[in-house]
Scaffold this active site. Sequence first.
Site, PDB file in Angstrom:
ATOM      1  N   ARG A 161      -5.201  -1.631   9.253  1.00 24.56           N
ATOM      2  CA  ARG A 161      -5.148  -3.094   9.130  1.00 24.56           C
ATOM      3  C   ARG A 161      -5.342  -3.734  10.506  1.00 24.56           C
ATOM      4  O   ARG A 161      -6.367  -3.494  11.118  1.00 24.56           O
ATOM      5  CB  ARG A 161      -3.817  -3.532   8.501  1.00 24.56           C
TER       6      ARG A 161
ATOM      7  N   THR B 183       4.406   2.874   5.358  1.00 25.27           N
ATOM      8  CA  THR B 183       2.994   2.470   5.474  1.00 25.27           C
ATOM      9  C   THR B 183       2.308   3.460   6.404  1.00 25.27           C
ATOM     10  O   THR B 183       2.924   3.924   7.369  1.00 25.27           O
ATOM     11  CB  THR B 183       2.834   1.040   6.036  1.00 25.27           C
TER      12      THR B 183
ATOM     13  N   ARG C 176       0.692  -4.943  -5.043  1.00 24.75           N
ATOM     14  CA  ARG C 176       0.764  -6.095  -4.144  1.00 24.75           C
ATOM     15  C   ARG C 176       1.058  -7.280  -5.056  1.00 24.75           C
ATOM     16  O   ARG C 176       0.426  -7.434  -6.095  1.00 24.75           O
ATOM     17  CB  ARG C 176      -0.544  -6.277  -3.390  1.00 24.75           C
TER      18      ARG C 176
ATOM     19  N   GLY D  22       0.841  -1.201   0.000  1.00 20.33           N
ATOM     20  CA  GLY D  22       0.000   0.000   0.000  1.00 20.33           C
ATOM     21  C   GLY D  22       0.871   1.243   0.000  1.00 20.33           C
ATOM     22  O   GLY D  22       1.832   1.328   0.766  1.00 20.33           O
TER      23      GLY D  22
ATOM     24  N   ASP E 104       0.099   2.630   8.400  1.00 19.03           N
ATOM     25  CA  ASP E 104      -0.394   1.877   9.564  1.00 19.03           C
ATOM     26  C   ASP E 104       0.483   2.002  10.819  1.00 19.03           C
ATOM     27  O   ASP E 104       0.033   1.714  11.919  1.00 19.03           O
ATOM     28  CB  ASP E 104      -0.534   0.389   9.219  1.00 19.03           C
TER      29      ASP E 104
ATOM     30  N   ASP F  41       5.337  -4.589   6.134  1.00 21.49           N
ATOM     31  CA  ASP F  41       5.717  -5.914   6.591  1.00 21.49           C
ATOM     32  C   ASP F  41       5.811  -6.957   5.456  1.00 21.49           C
ATOM     33  O   ASP F  41       6.809  -7.679   5.334  1.00 21.49           O
ATOM     34  CB  ASP F  41       4.628  -6.334   7.591  1.00 21.49           C
TER      35      ASP F  41
ATOM     36  N   ASP G 185       2.770   0.053  11.793  1.00 19.86           N
ATOM     37  CA  ASP G 185       2.668  -1.261  12.453  1.00 19.86           C
ATOM     38  C   ASP G 185       3.944  -2.098  12.290  1.00 19.86           C
ATOM     39  O   ASP G 185       3.881  -3.321  12.310  1.00 19.86           O
ATOM     40  CB  ASP G 185       1.469  -2.034  11.878  1.00 19.86           C
TER      41      ASP G 185
ATOM     42  N   VAL H 224      17.951   8.116  -4.390  1.00 18.68           N
ATOM     43  CA  VAL H 224      18.532   8.453  -5.696  1.00 18.68           C
ATOM     44  C   VAL H 224      19.611   9.533  -5.544  1.00 18.68           C
ATOM     45  O   VAL H 224      20.746   9.384  -6.031  1.00 18.68           O
ATOM     46  CB  VAL H 224      17.416   8.914  -6.674  1.00 18.68           C
TER      47      VAL H 224
ATOM     48  N   GLU I 287     -14.558  10.672  22.072  1.00 16.41           N
ATOM     49  CA  GLU I 287     -15.095  10.152  23.344  1.00 16.41           C
ATOM     50  C   GLU I 287     -14.641   8.716  23.575  1.00 16.41           C
ATOM     51  O   GLU I 287     -14.430   8.291  24.705  1.00 16.41           O
ATOM     52  CB  GLU I 287     -16.632  10.201  23.325  1.00 16.41           C
TER      53      GLU I 287
HETATM   54  O1  F6P Z   1      -1.497  -1.084   4.767  1.00 14.39           O
HETATM   55  C1  F6P Z   1      -2.067   0.115   4.366  1.00 14.39           C
HETATM   56  C2  F6P Z   1      -3.548  -0.028   4.179  1.00 14.39           C
HETATM   57  O2  F6P Z   1      -4.067   1.215   3.771  1.00 14.39           O
HETATM   58  C3  F6P Z   1      -4.320  -0.563   5.383  1.00 14.39           C
HETATM   59  O3  F6P Z   1      -4.537   0.433   6.355  1.00 14.39           O
HETATM   60  C4  F6P Z   1      -5.574  -1.076   4.741  1.00 14.39           C
HETATM   61  O4  F6P Z   1      -6.167  -2.090   5.518  1.00 14.39           O
HETATM   62  C5  F6P Z   1      -5.064  -1.623   3.440  1.00 14.39           C
HETATM   63  O5  F6P Z   1      -3.831  -0.977   3.169  1.00 14.39           O
HETATM   64  C6  F6P Z   1      -5.991  -1.426   2.261  1.00 14.39           C
HETATM   65  O6  F6P Z   1      -5.419  -2.074   1.167  1.00 14.39           O
HETATM   66  P1  F6P Z   1      -5.894  -1.881  -0.343  1.00 14.39           P
HETATM   67  O7  F6P Z   1      -5.460  -0.510  -0.783  1.00 14.39           O
HETATM   68  O8  F6P Z   1      -5.187  -2.959  -1.073  1.00 14.39           O
HETATM   69  O9  F6P Z   1      -7.379  -1.974  -0.330  1.00 14.39           O
END
Ligand code: F6P
Length: 319
Positions: free
Chosen positions: A171, A125, A72, A11, A127, A103, A129, A24, A187
């Site tokens: 994710r 990313t 991907r 992503g 995320d 990852d 994560d 670069v 909240e």
């Molecule tokens: O890993 C980045 C991310 O945006 C996640 O937050 C999300 O779950 C996923 O990719 C969405 O993937 P795609 O763009 O393949 O729908």
Amino acid sequence: MKKIAVLTSGGDSPGMNAAVRAVVRKAIYHDIEVYGVYQGYQGLINNNIKEMDRGSVGDKIQRGGTFLQSARCPEFKDPEVRKKGIQNLQQMGIEGLVVVGGDGSYRGAQRLNEEGIKTIGIPGTIDNDINGTDFTIGFDTALNTIIEVVDKIRDTASSHERTFIIEVMGRDAGDLALWSALAGGAETVLIPEHKKDVQEIADKIQQGIERGKKHSIIIVAEGVMSGDHCSEELKKYINVDTRVSVLGHMQRGGSPSGMDRVLASRFGAYAVNLLMAGESGYAVGIQNNKLTKTKFEDIFSSHHEIDEDMYRLTNELSI
Ligand code: F6P
């Protein structure tokens, strides 16, 4: 090392272009030939590899997305498919590869390292994560995008005395939800790392209404449940006017923040330094504002964790 390549994978995230620019320019600064692989690992297999000059990355630092494009590529798990990519690099005399991604992208990079290509990973990313780094490229920009939306939703939520459920990406990780809940004054926050009872949330909202609160914002990480499902669950316990906003891919776009541009530039240059020093099989990171390197296997050996103090604080401040 005389020739290296760079690709972006998985992503996309705001700041990937700044990372590629740094790789670069840093390589050229040290008289290393540098190549861009278009469309991630897919482009490696398809030999979509082009030499970069300093102008190739001009006017890119401020742009969202990735000009190298991303994909991907599940086929890359197959050793026979990887062999094609390795041959493409070797035929061009490319000895080192920088992989900007998350990852899944690191797993491909680790395999390439084992199979003879020197690889360094850069965490890219939204995320946040990935182990071995406090921050990933794109997290800060995505966080700011979410906060901007939360602020706007709060205006209309207040006018109509509504409860808004805002579903954010991440994710399996709760970082985007947690940070945006704290920064946006939500909240309630629901993250995969902590189970929360829906009845408890409903009780809290009810108490807020009784105290005269005009609106409620609930931020739910996609890794917990969908916004719609959260709304349905809530309505089992409380009769409130709810609306759901799924922020979706807008969180991945936009011009990178200053923090992400600086982070990406530091990561990109450091990755080239490591390759020049003959290092391989590491991902770069930042910990306590110091650049760090972590072996891929150490990154995979444990699960990413959220900041528990921040989770506690978010709950304490949202009473
Ligand atoms: O890993 C980045 C991310 O945006 C996640 O937050 C999300 O779950 C996923 O990719 C969405 O993937 P795609 O763009 O393949 O729908």
